[in-house]
Write an enzyme that holds these catalytic residues in place. Structure first.
Site: not given
Length: 350
Positions: A102-103, A265
């Protein structure tokens, strides 16, 4: 009087609340059960163990009434699982389970690690924070003024690669479309929203989500993924619909990421930016150290990304990608779980 009243048998969970580009991150600084289980386990094995034995914690914090359909979380793991030179390890939580990378969380955790004292001697003006993620090691580079962390934060990814390009997929309700599949710590399918008769900037989010989810399910059925190191990582996390602007440009390119169980997101998606840069580099559309800007269609927030190093990963020609964005604190919280509450571990409502 102090509220809520203490519940001797109930859970009490302390969290630090952050967001990166609008995407929330509920950080659990310490989960003793996870650290006790970590001894002798790889992080991927620990991910399976936590899913099997501690999933009530994820549900309690990510689902309603404490969370919501777009909530995201991270369990910080220290000790054995964060060995091999890392300052910390992390498990990533979403509404349907556990991710491999998960960046947006890495960008936030970089700041958290400095401010929480997990790096013994931070250096000015920037400190390298080494994290272990289920997909592998990543390094965040965090501004440090001697007192607290700052922005922007950037990270260097695991090796990212093009898993498939120009793949024809039959999507029920939409017919044949052409997708690319990229890996940036987890796998995504990419295609322009235009192929589905939609506009990533102006179509209704509900329509984008439905179409992206249909693509995800179709790709899962029609294409088998392979990861060079672990079949535990060989799963399609979601679909990213783009504006189709893949050729290099100074102008931002816009996308929306729909992952897990139709979760959207709010940020431009750090691991998605990683995978998309890898695809563009593979196709010869960008060169090393050419920076692109990525915009979230949901919030307008921006990340930048660039390929900084060519490498090999198994049979794949890969790149290390640098992603940059801004992460901010929104508060801290103490969550109580009363044993007699019939909804104590939350409920999932879409």
């Amino acid at each position: 009087r102090r509220l809520p009243p203490p519940s001797p048998s109930g859970l009490v969970l302390q969290t630090v609340e952050m967001h990166t580009g609008g995407e929330p991150l509920r950080i659990i600084p310490r989960l003793e059960a996870a650290e006790e289980a970590a001894a002798g386990l790889s992080l991927l094995s620990l991910r399976r163990e936590v899913a099997a034995t501690q999933d009530h914690v994820r549900r309690a914090l990510v689902h309603e009434p404490r969370g919501h359909a777009g909530m995201y979380g991270a369990v910080v793991v220290r000790g054995g699982a964060a060995a091999a030179g890392a300052h910390l390890a992390a498990l990533f939580l979403h509404g349907a389970g556990y991710s491999a990378m998960c960046g947006h969380a890495v960008l936030a955790l970089g700041r958290f690690a400095l401010d929480y004292g997990l790096v013994a001697a931070p250096s000015r003006p920037e400190t390298a924070v080494r994290l272990r993620c289920p997909c592998g090691p990543v390094t965040a580079f965090v501004p440090w003024d001697g007192r607290c962390s700052g922005n922007p934060v950037r990270f260097h990814s695991v090796p990212a690669f093009a898993a498939a390009t120009d793949l024809a997929v039959d999507v029920p309700g939409h017919g044949k479309v052409v997708v690319d599949i990229g890996y940036g710590g987890t796998f995504y399918a990419f295609l322009s929203a235009e192929q589905l008769g939609l506009d990533v900037c102006s179509s209704k989010t509900r329509d984008l989500v439905s179409a992206a989810s249909a693509v995800t399910e179709a790709v899962k059925k029609q294409f088998k993924l392979h990861h060079p190191e672990s079949e535990d990582l060989a799963f399609l996390y979601g679909t990213i619909l783009t504006d189709g602007k893949d050729a290099f440009s100074e102008e931002p390119t816009t996308n929306i990421c729909v992952f897990a169980d139709e979760q959207v997101d709010r940020s431009p998606t750090g691991s998605g930016v990683t995978a998309r840069i890898a695809l563009q580099y593979h196709k010869g559309l960008i060169q090393l150290n050419q920076t692109r800007t990525f915009r979230s269609s949901t919030t307008g927030s921006l990340f930048t990304g660039k390929a900084v190093q060519a490498t090999k990963f198994g049979k794949y020609n890969a790149v290390i990608v640098e992603v940059s964005g801004e992460a901010f604190y929104t508060g801290t919280a103490t969550f109580t779980v009363e044993e007699e509450d019939p909804l104590k571990y939350g409920f999932f409502f879409k």
